[in-house]
Scaffold this active site. Structure first.
Site, PDB file in Angstrom:
ATOM      1  N   HIS A  55      53.029  71.090  -6.912  1.00  0.00           N
ATOM      2  CA  HIS A  55      53.177  71.804  -5.640  1.00  0.00           C
ATOM      3  C   HIS A  55      52.229  71.114  -4.683  1.00  0.00           C
ATOM      4  O   HIS A  55      51.081  70.814  -5.056  1.00  0.00           O
ATOM      5  CB  HIS A  55      52.788  73.280  -5.776  1.00  0.00           C
ATOM      6  N   CYS A 110      58.695  72.273  -1.609  1.00  0.00           N
ATOM      7  CA  CYS A 110      57.394  72.067  -0.982  1.00  0.00           C
ATOM      8  C   CYS A 110      57.073  70.577  -0.819  1.00  0.00           C
ATOM      9  O   CYS A 110      56.459  70.172   0.168  1.00  0.00           O
ATOM     10  CB  CYS A 110      56.292  72.757  -1.786  1.00  0.00           C
TER      11      CYS A 110
END
Length: 139
Positions: A39, A109
């Protein structure tokens, strides 16, 4: 180069969602080594910006529910003002990066941070992050 133009630092925060488990378990589960489930977020103008199922969000750096990042990469500097950046983010949030457009493997993301990094600095995020979904899907 005009030294009177303010410059702002841009960083990439990298989090391993697996907390190290991907490194240990991926050879067994996927038949190949995967070092993490990544992430990422962009840190600029004193805030951390990221994308997920709720759309584009921000918080103080390192204050997401993930805690502090595992790695911080200096991407460079930008001469864009915070207002220019926020206007760009607002536009992205209404179109390309609405929450309902989130897709774990194709629009996530990391695609967001890659696009924002290029907008701010002209640099991309590391390919080991952006290439991970296709690597996993190819197993």
């Amino acid at each position: 180069m005009d030294t009177n133009i303010p410059r702002f630092s841009v960083q990439l925060y990298i989090y391993d969602l697996s907390r190290g488990r991907a490194r240990r378990l991926s050879p067994i589960m996927l038949g190949k080594q995967v070092d993490g489930i990544w992430h990422t977020a962009i840190v600029a103008y004193g805030d951390e910006f990221f994308y997920g199922g709720e759309g584009i969000s921000s918080c103080s750096p390192g204050e997401t529910m993930l805690g502090p990042p595992d790695t911080v990469v200096e991407l460079g500097e930008t001469e864009l003002t915070k207002q220019m950046f926020m206007d760009h983010l607002s536009s992205l949030g209404e179109t390309t990066y609405r929450g309902d457009r989130y897709s774990l493997f194709e629009h996530n993301c990391n695609t967001f941070t890659n696009e924002v990094a290029q907008f701010l600095t002209g640099r991309t995020i590391p390919s080991y992050i952006t290439d991970l979904p296709s690597e996993v899907l190819s197993t």
